[in-house]
Design an enzyme around this catalytic site. Sequence first.
Site, PDB file in Angstrom:
ATOM      1  N   LYS A 296       0.858  -1.186   0.000  1.00 28.23           N
ATOM      2  CA  LYS A 296       0.000   0.000   0.000  1.00 28.23           C
ATOM      3  C   LYS A 296       0.896   1.238   0.000  1.00 28.23           C
ATOM      4  O   LYS A 296       1.501   1.607   1.000  1.00 28.23           O
ATOM      5  CB  LYS A 296      -0.917   0.048   1.233  1.00 28.23           C
ATOM      6  CG  LYS A 296      -2.025   1.080   0.998  1.00 28.23           C
ATOM      7  CD  LYS A 296      -2.456   1.848   2.209  1.00 28.23           C
ATOM      8  CE  LYS A 296      -1.648   2.994   2.650  1.00 28.23           C
ATOM      9  NZ  LYS A 296      -1.684   4.225   1.821  1.00 28.23           N
TER      10      LYS A 296
ATOM     11  N   GLU B 121       9.789   1.401  10.783  1.00 33.16           N
ATOM     12  CA  GLU B 121      10.806   2.467  10.661  1.00 33.16           C
ATOM     13  C   GLU B 121      10.061   3.779  10.819  1.00 33.16           C
ATOM     14  O   GLU B 121       9.270   4.158   9.968  1.00 33.16           O
ATOM     15  CB  GLU B 121      11.496   2.344   9.300  1.00 33.16           C
ATOM     16  CG  GLU B 121      12.882   2.922   9.300  1.00 33.16           C
ATOM     17  CD  GLU B 121      12.891   4.407   8.974  1.00 33.16           C
ATOM     18  OE1 GLU B 121      12.636   5.213   9.915  1.00 33.16           O
ATOM     19  OE2 GLU B 121      13.142   4.737   7.815  1.00 33.16           O
TER      20      GLU B 121
ATOM     21  N   GLU C  78       9.404  15.537  15.791  1.00 33.09           N
ATOM     22  CA  GLU C  78       9.852  15.435  14.398  1.00 33.09           C
ATOM     23  C   GLU C  78       9.021  16.402  13.558  1.00 33.09           C
ATOM     24  O   GLU C  78       7.797  16.279  13.482  1.00 33.09           O
ATOM     25  CB  GLU C  78       9.692  14.009  13.885  1.00 33.09           C
ATOM     26  CG  GLU C  78      10.286  13.833  12.499  1.00 33.09           C
ATOM     27  CD  GLU C  78      10.207  12.411  11.976  1.00 33.09           C
ATOM     28  OE1 GLU C  78       9.190  11.735  12.214  1.00 33.09           O
ATOM     29  OE2 GLU C  78      11.178  11.981  11.322  1.00 33.09           O
TER      30      GLU C  78
ATOM     31  N   CYS D 254      13.709  10.825   7.284  1.00 30.86           N
ATOM     32  CA  CYS D 254      13.610  10.312   8.654  1.00 30.86           C
ATOM     33  C   CYS D 254      14.899  10.520   9.422  1.00 30.86           C
ATOM     34  O   CYS D 254      14.870  10.706  10.635  1.00 30.86           O
ATOM     35  CB  CYS D 254      13.220   8.842   8.623  1.00 30.86           C
ATOM     36  SG  CYS D 254      14.166   7.871   7.466  1.00 30.86           S
TER      37      CYS D 254
HETATM   38  P1  NDP Z   1       1.755   8.159   8.268  1.00 34.17           P
HETATM   39  O1  NDP Z   1       2.407   7.295   9.257  1.00 34.17           O
HETATM   40  O2  NDP Z   1       0.378   8.592   8.510  1.00 34.17           O
HETATM   41  O3  NDP Z   1       1.759   7.472   6.816  1.00 34.17           O
HETATM   42  C1  NDP Z   1       2.646   6.484   6.392  1.00 34.17           C
HETATM   43  C2  NDP Z   1       1.871   5.391   5.666  1.00 34.17           C
HETATM   44  O4  NDP Z   1       0.972   4.742   6.576  1.00 34.17           O
HETATM   45  C3  NDP Z   1       0.986   5.935   4.540  1.00 34.17           C
HETATM   46  O5  NDP Z   1       0.957   4.999   3.486  1.00 34.17           O
HETATM   47  C4  NDP Z   1      -0.353   6.036   5.226  1.00 34.17           C
HETATM   48  O6  NDP Z   1      -1.457   6.095   4.370  1.00 34.17           O
HETATM   49  C5  NDP Z   1      -0.344   4.779   6.044  1.00 34.17           C
HETATM   50  N1  NDP Z   1      -1.327   4.782   7.118  1.00 34.17           N
HETATM   51  C6  NDP Z   1      -1.842   5.846   7.788  1.00 34.17           C
HETATM   52  N2  NDP Z   1      -2.758   5.419   8.698  1.00 34.17           N
HETATM   53  C7  NDP Z   1      -2.829   4.073   8.597  1.00 34.17           C
HETATM   54  C8  NDP Z   1      -3.586   3.057   9.248  1.00 34.17           C
HETATM   55  N3  NDP Z   1      -4.468   3.330  10.207  1.00 34.17           N
HETATM   56  N4  NDP Z   1      -3.386   1.776   8.903  1.00 34.17           N
HETATM   57  C9  NDP Z   1      -2.504   1.453   7.946  1.00 34.17           C
HETATM   58  N5  NDP Z   1      -1.774   2.371   7.264  1.00 34.17           N
HETATM   59  C10 NDP Z   1      -1.916   3.660   7.589  1.00 34.17           C
HETATM   60  O7  NDP Z   1       2.659   9.377   8.053  1.00 34.17           O
HETATM   61  P2  NDP Z   1       2.227  10.747   7.388  1.00 34.17           P
HETATM   62  O8  NDP Z   1       2.265  10.558   5.932  1.00 34.17           O
HETATM   63  O9  NDP Z   1       0.962  11.285   7.963  1.00 34.17           O
HETATM   64  O10 NDP Z   1       3.372  11.656   7.887  1.00 34.17           O
HETATM   65  C11 NDP Z   1       3.283  12.210   9.196  1.00 34.17           C
HETATM   66  C12 NDP Z   1       4.609  12.174   9.857  1.00 34.17           C
HETATM   67  O11 NDP Z   1       5.181  10.875   9.850  1.00 34.17           O
HETATM   68  C13 NDP Z   1       5.645  13.012   9.172  1.00 34.17           C
HETATM   69  O12 NDP Z   1       5.492  14.344   9.411  1.00 34.17           O
HETATM   70  C14 NDP Z   1       6.877  12.408   9.769  1.00 34.17           C
HETATM   71  O13 NDP Z   1       7.052  12.881  11.061  1.00 34.17           O
HETATM   72  C15 NDP Z   1       6.564  10.953   9.797  1.00 34.17           C
HETATM   73  N6  NDP Z   1       7.056  10.242   8.628  1.00 34.17           N
HETATM   74  C16 NDP Z   1       8.210   9.546   8.733  1.00 34.17           C
HETATM   75  C17 NDP Z   1       8.733   8.920   7.643  1.00 34.17           C
HETATM   76  C18 NDP Z   1       9.976   8.168   7.713  1.00 34.17           C
HETATM   77  O14 NDP Z   1      10.672   8.057   6.743  1.00 34.17           O
HETATM   78  N7  NDP Z   1      10.270   7.585   8.834  1.00 34.17           N
HETATM   79  C19 NDP Z   1       8.098   9.010   6.352  1.00 34.17           C
HETATM   80  C20 NDP Z   1       6.851   9.724   6.335  1.00 34.17           C
HETATM   81  C21 NDP Z   1       6.378  10.312   7.450  1.00 34.17           C
HETATM   82  P3  NDP Z   1      -1.853   7.449   3.607  1.00 34.17           P
HETATM   83  O15 NDP Z   1      -1.549   7.117   2.215  1.00 34.17           O
HETATM   84  O16 NDP Z   1      -3.285   7.668   3.867  1.00 34.17           O
HETATM   85  O17 NDP Z   1      -1.029   8.552   4.146  1.00 34.17           O
END
Ligand code: NDP
Length: 484
Positions: free
Chosen positions: A183, A258, A388, A292
């Site tokens: 996904k 991660e 973050e 990250c």
């Molecule tokens: P999320 O954790 O919300 O999103 C990451 C992935 O998880 C996306 O594909 C998202 O879907 C999916 N997701 C969200 N909710 C659920 C759920 N209930 N069940 C299963 N999958 C889910 O991160 P955000 O995109 O909202 O980013 C917010 C913060 O996360 C950033 O500001 C940063 O702090 C951190 N982040 C860290 C990253 C890293 O590399 N470690 C990368 C990205 C974000 P959807 O497509 O709807 O977003």
Amino acid sequence: MTRPDLPPTQLFIDGSWTAGAGEPLVVENPTDGTRLATLHTADASDVARAVTSARRAFESGPWARMSGADRGRLIARLADLVESNAERLATLEALDVGKPYRDALAVDIALAAETFRHMAGWADKIHGSVVPVPDHMGRSRLSYTERIPLGVVGAITPWNAPTMITSWKLAPAFAAGCTVVLKPAEHAPLATQLLAELAAEAGFPAGVLNVVNGPGPVTGAALITHPDVDKLSFTGSPHTGRVIGRAAAETFTKVTLELGGKSPQIVFADADIDELAPVAALSLFANSGQTCAAGTRVLVHRSRVDEVAHALAGQAEAQRLGDPFDPRTTMGSLINAAQRDRVLSYIDAGRRGGASLVTGGSAPSRPGYFVEPTVFVGDNDMRIAREEIFGPVGTIIPFDDVDEAIRLANDTRYGLAAVIWSRDINAALAASRGLRVGAVWVNSFGAPDPRVPWGGMKASGIGRELGLSGVLANTEERLVNVVY
Ligand code: NDP
């Protein structure tokens, strides 16, 4: 630029592009707010179809019978196709994420190809061991372990580096013999659609890779609660990581998480400021700070704070924000309006919390979701130093001695990465031993290399991706006892 060559817009299930029953997903160009594409999305029944296909491919059919060597050949072919389609993938990545095309090509796509290439080599080298054990009931005993693939992997990726992070999940899973339901992040799904097309072209059998787009709370939730998924591999926020961990606990599903960080860059008194400034700035501002491992807490020996602030301000002010396809652009936009507003609210919190602004601090008045590279001087208790931000914002934090530097470095809920800047390698290595992080850089910083493990401690996650650890994380150890 000319109109991009867009990939298919449907779901990729069981080797075919197929309609999804979810709400259509509009994909936006974050640099100007225009619509790039409208994609199909998966509801729970589409996710169930994808999991059934992945299960079938795992248990029967050509993939289940394929030797490691042949799996390796397929993965290597995908690496070739990523390389030969690098410009198209980089174009989609730049459009979707708003990052400079040059960076997408040289970093994201190049490292994705490298990851597939590296993991192809592991596919026929995954093995167990023979364990010396005593005789059993008076007869000889041979005990050996095998590494068997875990099964169906549910992979969920973020929007900051979609192709690279997707390769971190697919390549080791395929090397181990697993099948995948992926996904992608709804905000940047386009390059992944092309990657699915390339996997089909490479000859991966139907069901080995399935791609189900859609929102996390709908499509992601259906995937993480599906009882027939053997492992969940996630990159994203700690909040969602916790949701996934809870769901996995219900079904005893294995997880790799991660979850980002608030990484320190420790600048010792003897550091070469001219040398570190461009790399420290890269750590802060690459991908508009949406990485990250970004070294957003710049811990500086008090005697060098002014110099570091001056050098980082120079680096920030030299950044050129703009069109990702303009070769002069060094920094693109943030992913969307919500993320821009979130970053601006942190900048506001920094100002109001008493941090002193060195440079930046605003959103330029132009279309798209841009934020100026921003540097504060503050302390480790401020909100901007604890949470973050995921934007181009760094905080310089003074320290007086090594013990304080290490204490401050560890005084965070995260533990992903750290950078140490010092001319004294002995001092740097001694300091590295005190850091509660998954990865330390001494006198440099860069993107994770596929040959070495990647992952964090504390709230930065669970488990490792990449390297041999990343391959083994897609396997289960089985013991066989033969009494003869
Ligand atoms: P999320 O954790 O919300 O999103 C990451 C992935 O998880 C996306 O594909 C998202 O879907 C999916 N997701 C969200 N909710 C659920 C759920 N209930 N069940 C299963 N999958 C889910 O991160 P955000 O995109 O909202 O980013 C917010 C913060 O996360 C950033 O500001 C940063 O702090 C951190 N982040 C860290 C990253 C890293 O590399 N470690 C990368 C990205 C974000 P959807 O497509 O709807 O977003």
